[in-house]
Design a protein around this motif. Structure first.
Motif, PDB file in Angstrom:
ATOM      1  N   HIS A 156       0.835  -1.203   0.000  1.00  0.00           N
ATOM      2  CA  HIS A 156       0.000   0.000   0.000  1.00  0.00           C
ATOM      3  C   HIS A 156       0.871   1.254   0.000  1.00  0.00           C
ATOM      4  CE1 HIS A 156      -3.165  -2.770   1.699  1.00  0.00           C
ATOM      5  NE2 HIS A 156      -3.857  -2.127   0.779  1.00  0.00           N
ATOM      6  N   LEU A 157       0.335   2.321  -0.565  1.00  0.00           N
ATOM      7  CA  LEU A 157       0.950   3.643  -0.507  1.00  0.00           C
ATOM      8  C   LEU A 157      -0.033   4.590   0.167  1.00  0.00           C
ATOM      9  CD1 LEU A 157       2.855   6.012  -1.221  1.00  0.00           C
ATOM     10  CD2 LEU A 157       1.845   6.010  -3.523  1.00  0.00           C
ATOM     11  N   VAL A 158       0.421   5.260   1.217  1.00  0.00           N
ATOM     12  CA  VAL A 158      -0.405   6.231   1.938  1.00  0.00           C
ATOM     13  C   VAL A 158      -0.074   7.630   1.436  1.00  0.00           C
ATOM     14  CG1 VAL A 158      -0.876   7.283   4.187  1.00  0.00           C
ATOM     15  CG2 VAL A 158      -0.632   4.801   3.995  1.00  0.00           C
ATOM     16  N   ILE A 159      -1.123   8.359   1.030  1.00  0.00           N
ATOM     17  CA  ILE A 159      -0.979   9.759   0.653  1.00  0.00           C
ATOM     18  C   ILE A 159      -1.999  10.572   1.425  1.00  0.00           C
ATOM     19  CG2 ILE A 159       0.041   9.376  -1.626  1.00  0.00           C
ATOM     20  CD1 ILE A 159      -2.724   8.133  -1.743  1.00  0.00           C
TER      21      ILE A 159
ATOM     22  N   PHE B  69      -8.669  15.386  12.309  1.00  0.00           N
ATOM     23  CA  PHE B  69      -7.231  15.217  12.459  1.00  0.00           C
ATOM     24  C   PHE B  69      -6.838  14.795  13.864  1.00  0.00           C
ATOM     25  CE2 PHE B  69      -8.011  18.378   9.134  1.00  0.00           C
ATOM     26  CZ  PHE B  69      -7.391  17.748   8.059  1.00  0.00           C
ATOM     27  N   GLU B  70      -7.837  14.548  14.704  1.00  0.00           N
ATOM     28  CA  GLU B  70      -7.543  14.055  16.053  1.00  0.00           C
ATOM     29  C   GLU B  70      -6.731  12.768  15.949  1.00  0.00           C
ATOM     30  OE1 GLU B  70      -8.075  15.361  18.903  1.00  0.00           O
ATOM     31  OE2 GLU B  70      -9.607  16.908  18.646  1.00  0.00           O
ATOM     32  N   SER B  71      -5.743  12.657  16.800  1.00  0.00           N
ATOM     33  CA  SER B  71      -4.762  11.574  16.705  1.00  0.00           C
ATOM     34  C   SER B  71      -5.403  10.186  16.739  1.00  0.00           C
ATOM     35  CB  SER B  71      -3.751  11.707  17.837  1.00  0.00           C
ATOM     36  OG  SER B  71      -2.801  10.673  17.781  1.00  0.00           O
ATOM     37  N   GLU B  72      -6.388   9.991  17.617  1.00  0.00           N
ATOM     38  CA  GLU B  72      -6.997   8.656  17.765  1.00  0.00           C
ATOM     39  C   GLU B  72      -7.670   8.195  16.474  1.00  0.00           C
ATOM     40  OE1 GLU B  72     -10.193   6.272  20.617  1.00  0.00           O
ATOM     41  OE2 GLU B  72      -9.705   8.381  21.020  1.00  0.00           O
TER      42      GLU B  72
ATOM     43  N   LEU C  82      -3.709   2.399  -3.025  1.00  0.00           N
ATOM     44  CA  LEU C  82      -3.606   3.764  -2.526  1.00  0.00           C
ATOM     45  C   LEU C  82      -4.596   4.027  -1.404  1.00  0.00           C
ATOM     46  CD1 LEU C  82      -3.301   5.540  -5.991  1.00  0.00           C
ATOM     47  CD2 LEU C  82      -1.452   4.874  -4.456  1.00  0.00           C
ATOM     48  N   ARG C  83      -4.132   4.684  -0.355  1.00  0.00           N
ATOM     49  CA  ARG C  83      -4.971   5.038   0.775  1.00  0.00           C
ATOM     50  C   ARG C  83      -4.719   6.487   1.172  1.00  0.00           C
ATOM     51  NH1 ARG C  83      -6.708   0.896  -0.480  1.00  0.00           N
ATOM     52  NH2 ARG C  83      -7.309  -0.923   0.763  1.00  0.00           N
ATOM     53  N   ILE C  84      -5.792   7.240   1.302  1.00  0.00           N
ATOM     54  CA  ILE C  84      -5.671   8.609   1.795  1.00  0.00           C
ATOM     55  C   ILE C  84      -5.863   8.590   3.312  1.00  0.00           C
ATOM     56  CG2 ILE C  84      -6.680  10.919   1.816  1.00  0.00           C
ATOM     57  CD1 ILE C  84      -7.464  10.524  -1.085  1.00  0.00           C
ATOM     58  N   ILE C  85      -4.810   8.948   4.038  1.00  0.00           N
ATOM     59  CA  ILE C  85      -4.877   9.087   5.494  1.00  0.00           C
ATOM     60  C   ILE C  85      -4.252  10.429   5.844  1.00  0.00           C
ATOM     61  CG2 ILE C  85      -4.214   8.163   7.737  1.00  0.00           C
ATOM     62  CD1 ILE C  85      -4.019   5.407   6.530  1.00  0.00           C
ATOM     63  N   LYS C  86      -5.023  11.280   6.475  1.00  0.00           N
ATOM     64  CA  LYS C  86      -4.529  12.608   6.827  1.00  0.00           C
ATOM     65  C   LYS C  86      -3.456  12.515   7.907  1.00  0.00           C
ATOM     66  CE  LYS C  86      -7.827  14.564   4.307  1.00  0.00           C
ATOM     67  NZ  LYS C  86      -7.569  15.219   3.022  1.00  0.00           N
TER      68      LYS C  86
ATOM     69  N   PRO D 129      -0.262  20.241   4.567  1.00  0.00           N
ATOM     70  CA  PRO D 129       0.329  21.286   5.415  1.00  0.00           C
ATOM     71  C   PRO D 129       0.053  21.096   6.901  1.00  0.00           C
ATOM     72  CG  PRO D 129      -1.641  22.123   4.344  1.00  0.00           C
ATOM     73  CD  PRO D 129      -1.447  20.719   3.839  1.00  0.00           C
ATOM     74  N   ASN D 130       0.957  20.429   7.595  1.00  0.00           N
ATOM     75  CA  ASN D 130       0.778  20.186   9.025  1.00  0.00           C
ATOM     76  C   ASN D 130       0.615  21.475   9.812  1.00  0.00           C
ATOM     77  OD1 ASN D 130       1.115  17.437   8.589  1.00  0.00           O
ATOM     78  ND2 ASN D 130       3.305  17.478   9.022  1.00  0.00           N
ATOM     79  N   ALA D 131       1.477  22.445   9.544  1.00  0.00           N
ATOM     80  CA  ALA D 131       1.456  23.685  10.320  1.00  0.00           C
ATOM     81  C   ALA D 131       0.130  24.428  10.144  1.00  0.00           C
ATOM     82  CB  ALA D 131       2.625  24.583   9.914  1.00  0.00           C
ATOM     83  N   LEU D 132      -0.432  24.396   8.939  1.00  0.00           N
ATOM     84  CA  LEU D 132      -1.712  25.044   8.693  1.00  0.00           C
ATOM     85  C   LEU D 132      -2.827  24.336   9.461  1.00  0.00           C
ATOM     86  CD1 LEU D 132      -3.414  27.161   7.215  1.00  0.00           C
ATOM     87  CD2 LEU D 132      -3.532  25.586   5.260  1.00  0.00           C
ATOM     88  N   THR D 133      -2.814  23.018   9.447  1.00  0.00           N
ATOM     89  CA  THR D 133      -3.792  22.237  10.212  1.00  0.00           C
ATOM     90  C   THR D 133      -3.731  22.586  11.687  1.00  0.00           C
ATOM     91  OG1 THR D 133      -3.484  20.402   8.661  1.00  0.00           O
ATOM     92  CG2 THR D 133      -4.629  19.908  10.712  1.00  0.00           C
ATOM     93  N   GLU D 134      -2.516  22.655  12.220  1.00  0.00           N
ATOM     94  CA  GLU D 134      -2.325  22.947  13.639  1.00  0.00           C
ATOM     95  C   GLU D 134      -2.789  24.361  13.986  1.00  0.00           C
ATOM     96  OE1 GLU D 134       1.505  19.917  13.838  1.00  0.00           O
ATOM     97  OE2 GLU D 134       1.799  22.080  13.726  1.00  0.00           O
ATOM     98  N   ALA D 135      -2.475  25.316  13.119  1.00  0.00           N
ATOM     99  CA  ALA D 135      -2.904  26.699  13.365  1.00  0.00           C
ATOM    100  C   ALA D 135      -4.423  26.792  13.431  1.00  0.00           C
ATOM    101  CB  ALA D 135      -2.361  27.614  12.267  1.00  0.00           C
TER     102      ALA D 135
END
Length: 361
Positions: free
Chosen positions: A143-146, A343-346, A164-168, A272-278
Motif C-alpha cells: 500500500h501507498l499512503v498519501i 485530524f484528532e490523533s486517535e 492507494l490510501r488517503i490518510i490525513k 500542510p501540518n502547520a496550517l492544520t495545527e494553526a
C-alpha cells in the motif's frame, strides 16, 4: 506483531513528527522499531518501548558515483539485516528514498510493505532517473499512503487504486493537549516552516513591509538554506524590529496560543501540518492555494483566506483585512476549529491500524 518504520532521520521536520507521533500511538498495539538510514538524535520525544536502530553512522557529503553506489548497497544490506534480526512482520517507509529501501528489503524478506509520500511528487523534482526508479518500484509495495486526492490521482497513473490510501496527518497529541482557546491573542503574525524556496517566506516578508502594520510583528519559526537571504531582505526593508526569524522551537504551542494571524505561503505541499495545527488552535489563517492540502482545509472566506501562489498583492489585501477587523478574525477562528476534528490523533491512528492489519492478511 513487529512493525518497523524506515525514515532517513528523526531530525525536526513534518514527516519526522508525523512518524514519531504515529509510532508513539501504535506502540500500544504493536512492537515498534524505528530504523533511520543514518544515526541521529530524535528531535521529537519517543515512547520508551520503541526500539531505535540505524543503518549507517553518517551520510556522505558530495559522494562520487562509486561512493554513492557503495552507500546504497550498505544501507540496503543493513536494513535487510535489521528486518531479519528483529523479525519484522511489516515495514513502513516514510518519504521517497526510505520508501524504495523499504519496498526492496520487504520483498527480499517476503513481508508486506506500506510506504508513505509526504509531499506532492509532481512539484518536487527528484530527477528523471529516480522518477523512473520510483515508477518501477512503488507498484511492488502493498500500500501507498498519501494525504490528498490530488496526490492520489498522480500515483494512479502507475499504481492501482486498491494500493492507494488517503490518510490525513494526525495532530500531535502533546501539541493538541496544550491548546488554550481562552488566552489573549497578540498582534503577532506567525509562519512556521523550513526557510527555503518551497515555503516561500520572502513573499510574506515583502507583503508585511507594504501593509499598515499598526503595531503588528511577524514571527517566522524554522531553519533552512534561505536564512541569510531572509536576514538580508529584512535588513534591506528596515524591518529588524518587526520581523523575527526564531529558528526551530520546541514550544510551538505557545506561539500558536499567542498568534493573532497565521500565514502559510508555500508553493507546494504534501499536506500542510502547520496550517492544520494553526486552525486547530483557532488562529485565523491565510494560505496559498497550493498543491496540495490548503483547499481541503480552508473554505475561502468562511474559515480562512486562500490566495493564489506567489500573489503578493492578494496577500497584502487579505492581511490588511484581517488586521483591520477583529470580528473577521474571531469568525475565521471559530469556523476553523470546527473543521479540524478529523485530524484528532486517535481517529488517524485507527486508520493506520486498520491498514496495517489489512496488509498483513
Amino acid at each position: 506483531m513487529n512493525v518497523a518504520f524506515v525514515i532517513s532521520s528523526l531530525t525536526a521536520g513534518g514527516a519526522e513528527r508525523v512518524l514519531s507521533n504515529l509510532a508513539n500511538e501504535l506502540v500500544e498495539d504493536f512492537n515498534i522499531t524505528i530504523i533511520t538510514l543514518y544515526k541521529c538524535q530524535p528531535f521529537y520525544p519517543l515512547h520508551k518501548e520503541i526500539n531505535l536502530k540505524y543503518c549507517k553512522e553518517h551520510s556522505i557529503d558530495s559522494p562520487t558515483t562509486l561512493q554513492s553506489l557503495v552507500n546504497h548497497c550498505t544501507l540496503f544490506y543493513n536494513l535487510n539485516k535489521l528486518l531479519k534480526n528483529h523479525q519484522i512482520d511489516i515495514c513502513i517507509g516514510f518519504m521517497s528514498t526510505s520508501n524504495l529501501y523499504a519496498i526492496l528489503a520487504s520483498k527480499l524478506r517476503k513481508i508486506p510493505s506500506i510506504i508513505s509520500e509526504r509531499i506532492h511528487p509532481e512539484y518536487y523534482d527528484i530527477g528523471a532517473f529516480w522518477n523512473f526508479i520510483r515508477e518501477k518500484i512503488y507498484p511492488l509495495a502493498t500500500h501507498l499512503v498519501i494525504q490528498t486526492e490530488s496526490i492520489k490521482k498522480y500515483f494512479e497513473t502507475y499504481m492501482t487504486s486498491e494500493q492507494l490510501r488517503i490518510i490525513k496527518n494526525p495532530l500531535a497529541p502533546n501539541l493538541a493537549s496544550k491548546r488554550n482557546l481562552n488566552g489573549k491573542r497578540e498582534k503577532i503574525i506567525l509562519n512556521i516552516g523550513r526557510l527555503d524556496n518551497q515555503k516561500n517566506q520572502d513573499l510574506l516578508i515583502r507583503a508585511f513591509a507594504n501593509i499598515h502594520q499598526d503595531g503588528w510583528i511577524l514571527n517566522i519559526i524554522g531553519e533552512g538554506v534561505n536564512r541569510k537571504i531572509y536576514e538580508d531582505l529584512i535588513e534591506s526593508l528596515h524591518l529588524e524590529n518587526k520581523v523575527k526569524l526564531l529558528g526551530i522551537r520546541s514550544d510551538v504551542h505557545s506561539y500558536f496560543n499567542q498568534a493573532g494571524i497565521f500565514v502559510f505561503t508555500s508553493r507546494f505541499e504534501g499536506f500542510p501540518n502547520a496550517l492544520t495545527e494553526a486552525m486547530y488552535f483557532g488562529v485565523p489563517c491565510i494560505s496559498t492555494d497550493c498543491p496540495s492540502g490548503p483547499s481541503e482545509l480552508i473554505q475561502n472566506g468562511f474559515n480562512g483566506y486562500l490566495i493564489p501562489v506567489g500573489d503578493q498583492l492578494s496577500l497584502e489585501k487579505r492581511l490588511q483585512e484581517l488586521i483591520d477587523s477583529p470580528d473577521l478574525r474571531m469568525r475565521f477562528a471559530a469556523n476553523a476549529i470546527k473543521n479540524t476534528d478529523e485530524f484528532e490523533s486517535e481517529l488517524v491512528t485507527n486508520q493506520w491500524k486498520s491498514l496495517i492489519m489489512q496488509s498483513l492478511k
